[in-house]
Design an enzyme around this catalytic site. Structure first.
Site, short mmCIF file in Angstrom:
data_model
loop_
_atom_site.label_atom_id
_atom_site.label_comp_id
_atom_site.label_asym_id
_atom_site.label_seq_id
_atom_site.Cartn_x
_atom_site.Cartn_y
_atom_site.Cartn_z
N GLU A 2 30.20 51.12 36.25
CA GLU A 2 30.33 52.75 36.30
C GLU A 2 31.16 52.89 36.03
O GLU A 2 31.93 53.98 35.04
CB GLU A 2 29.71 53.47 37.81
CG GLU A 2 28.45 52.94 38.42
CD GLU A 2 29.28 51.80 39.09
OE1 GLU A 2 27.13 51.92 39.44
OE2 GLU A 2 29.13 50.71 38.80
N PRO A 53 34.24 35.44 38.58
CA PRO A 53 33.24 35.90 39.45
C PRO A 53 33.74 37.53 39.18
O PRO A 53 34.24 38.28 39.46
CB PRO A 53 33.73 35.26 40.39
CG PRO A 53 34.73 33.99 40.25
CD PRO A 53 35.12 34.22 38.59
N ARG A 54 32.60 38.15 39.93
CA ARG A 54 32.14 39.35 40.03
C ARG A 54 33.27 39.74 41.36
O ARG A 54 33.72 40.94 41.20
CB ARG A 54 30.56 40.03 39.85
CG ARG A 54 30.44 41.21 40.12
CD ARG A 54 30.82 42.23 38.70
NE ARG A 54 30.04 43.26 39.01
CZ ARG A 54 29.70 44.22 37.66
NH1 ARG A 54 30.80 43.70 36.27
NH2 ARG A 54 29.85 45.57 38.15
N GLY A 80 39.98 43.44 36.45
CA GLY A 80 40.58 44.28 35.48
C GLY A 80 40.73 43.53 34.33
O GLY A 80 41.63 44.98 33.28
N GLU A 81 39.98 42.17 33.98
CA GLU A 81 40.77 41.42 32.87
C GLU A 81 39.15 41.45 32.02
O GLU A 81 39.70 40.68 30.91
CB GLU A 81 41.65 40.80 32.57
CG GLU A 81 42.46 41.27 32.98
CD GLU A 81 43.58 39.75 33.12
OE1 GLU A 81 45.34 40.08 32.39
OE2 GLU A 81 43.43 39.07 33.53
N PRO A 83 25.50 44.19 29.64
CA PRO A 83 25.55 43.14 28.43
C PRO A 83 26.40 43.81 27.25
O PRO A 83 26.59 43.14 26.43
CB PRO A 83 24.06 42.85 27.96
CG PRO A 83 24.12 44.06 27.94
CD PRO A 83 24.21 44.68 29.71
#
Length: 431
Positions: A66, A277-278, A319-320, A345
């Site tokens: 979001e 990883p998320r 954040g990257e 995507p």
């Protein structure tokens, strides 16, 4: 005479009162061992005493996806000199927001956690910040936040709204909670006609629902991260190496992909796999998986570089994601093997990177189908098939290049939602 504000049902307030102590204990326990949780405790349960700006545009973005969708909207107002307050409900979402805007707009931009959705906390939050407008991104709706915002006379709009059939069914089971929330919204900007119809069937006023398309097609990568990527390409000597990225992955995707990656290395030994990883709480687990699969461990969190011998690199930072996509030759977008529903995507597509996803793509069904029809995205059933697609692209680089170009054409053909949605926002501000 304005209609009275419809308050959430009493059972919702009781449920919050029961859950709140347990939730607070959970966050407090983390704050004792991890320093960056201490601010979260204050922002979720106490409301900061000092604020950077009042009368800001308040934008609520749940998590990373979001926040990415909100990026062009946030940037639009910041460039106009308008203060923007972003709230998130996840640490990854907040880290992404700060990575995008903290550096370039230190005086105008502020990101905090959304307070727990109690009447008292929401009233304090609104009194402190006094926002001009409340913008929600995509789906997440909070009953008391919307009711108290409406009570304070602050207009609210749901931008880039999406609602899957499964989510609509869930909301439909709680009509006494859903109907008041939808009634508080001044406008709903839906990504597509199916979403618009689902909101109307749930009780939204059809006059307030507008189909605008998805603002995600208007996303732009931050220039400072692109510049950083170019520096790293040279510094890490990646110019002639295939760089594969497995982004926003969930359990058990990392293990599955690591098990198949040796097939790629057998034919392309200079290839390097970047794993992103998320969720940060899984960084340590993924580091263990990398070592268990026989690879050396190189970590972003340790300021380690990709070296000649690096085969797998763990991007355990927050954040990257744009940075890693900018380094990639091809990408797998996670959450699509794990039944999570897939992640966005369009970020790699925007950079001309060909994309592979698994079978579970319900979060981005319409977008994925558009990309597949243009041969910009390949869908596979498992990690073994993913490795084969990567090998095919490495063996036929022109095919990969054409997939990347096709994605850019899809992006260009679908742009314009940002202007349409900003038009709705400006109308509310003027009113």
């Amino acid at each position: 005479m304005p209609k009275p504000v419809q308050q959430p049902p009493f059972w919702y307030q009781v449920l919050l009162a029961l859950i709140l102590p347990l939730y607070r204990l959970r966050v407090w326990q983390r704050s004792r061992t991890q320093a960056d949780y201490q601010n979260e405790v204050i922002e979720r349960f106490q409301i900061a005493k000092t604020v950077k700006n009042t009368r800001a545009i308040w934008i609520h973005a749940v998590s990373v996806g979001e926040t990415n969708a909100a990026q062009p909207v946030i940037e639009h107002f910041l460039k106009q000199g308008q203060p923007v307050l972003v709230t998130n409900t996840t640490r990854t979402g907040q880290a992404r927001a700060k990575a995008l805007f903290d550096q370039n707009y230190p005086e105008l931009f502020e990101a905090v956690f959304l307070p727990v959705d109690t009447v008292g906390l929401m009233q304090q939050f609104l009194q402190r910040y006094q926002p001009r407008l409340f913008i929600l991104i995509e789906t997440e709706l909070w009953p008391n936040a919307l009711a108290q915002t409406r009570q304070a006379g602050i207009p609210s709009i749901l931008l880039n709204a999406r609602l899957s059939a499964r989510s609509a069914k869930g909301y439909g089971k709680f009509g006494r909670l859903t109907h008041p929330m939808l009634a508080q919204l001044s406008c709903i900007a839906a990504q597509d006609q199916a979403t618009a119809q689902r909101f109307i069937e749930l009780g939204a006023d059809a006059k307030k629902v507008v189909v605008t398309g998805s603002v995600k097609f208007d996303i732009q990568p931050p220039n400072h991260l692109l510049e950083h990527a170019e520096q790293l390409k040279q510094q890490w000597q990646l110019g002639n190496r295939p760089v594969l990225i497995a982004a926003s992955t969930h359990e058990p995707e990392e293990a599955q992909i690591l098990a198949q990656f040796p097939k790629v290395l057998a034919q392309f030994p200079s290839a390097v796999l970047i794993m992103v990883p998320r969720h940060p709480e899984r960084f340590e687990r993924v580091a263990q998986l990398i070592q268990q699969n026989g690879f050396g461990l190189f970590q972003r969190s340790q300021q380690q570089e990709i070296q000649a011998e690096t085969q797998v690199y763990l991007a355990d930072s927050m954040g990257e994601l744009w940075l890693w996509y900018a380094l990639a030759s091809m990408a797998f977008v996670g959450g699509s093997f794990s039944a999570t529903g897939g992640h966005n995507p369009l970020e790699p597509v925007r950079l001309g990177v060909p994309v592979v996803m698994g079978p579970h793509i319900f979060n981005f069904k319409v977008i994925v189908e558009q990309l597949m029809q243009a041969y910009a995205l390949t869908q596979v059933d498992n990690a073994e098939a993913l490795a084969q697609v990567w090998l095919n692209w490495l063996q036929q680089p022109e095919q990969a290049r054409q997939a990347g170009l096709a994605g850019l054409q899809v992006m260009q053909a679908n742009q314009g939602a940002l202007d349409r949605q900003l038009g709705l926002v400006k109308k509310l501000l003027n009113e």
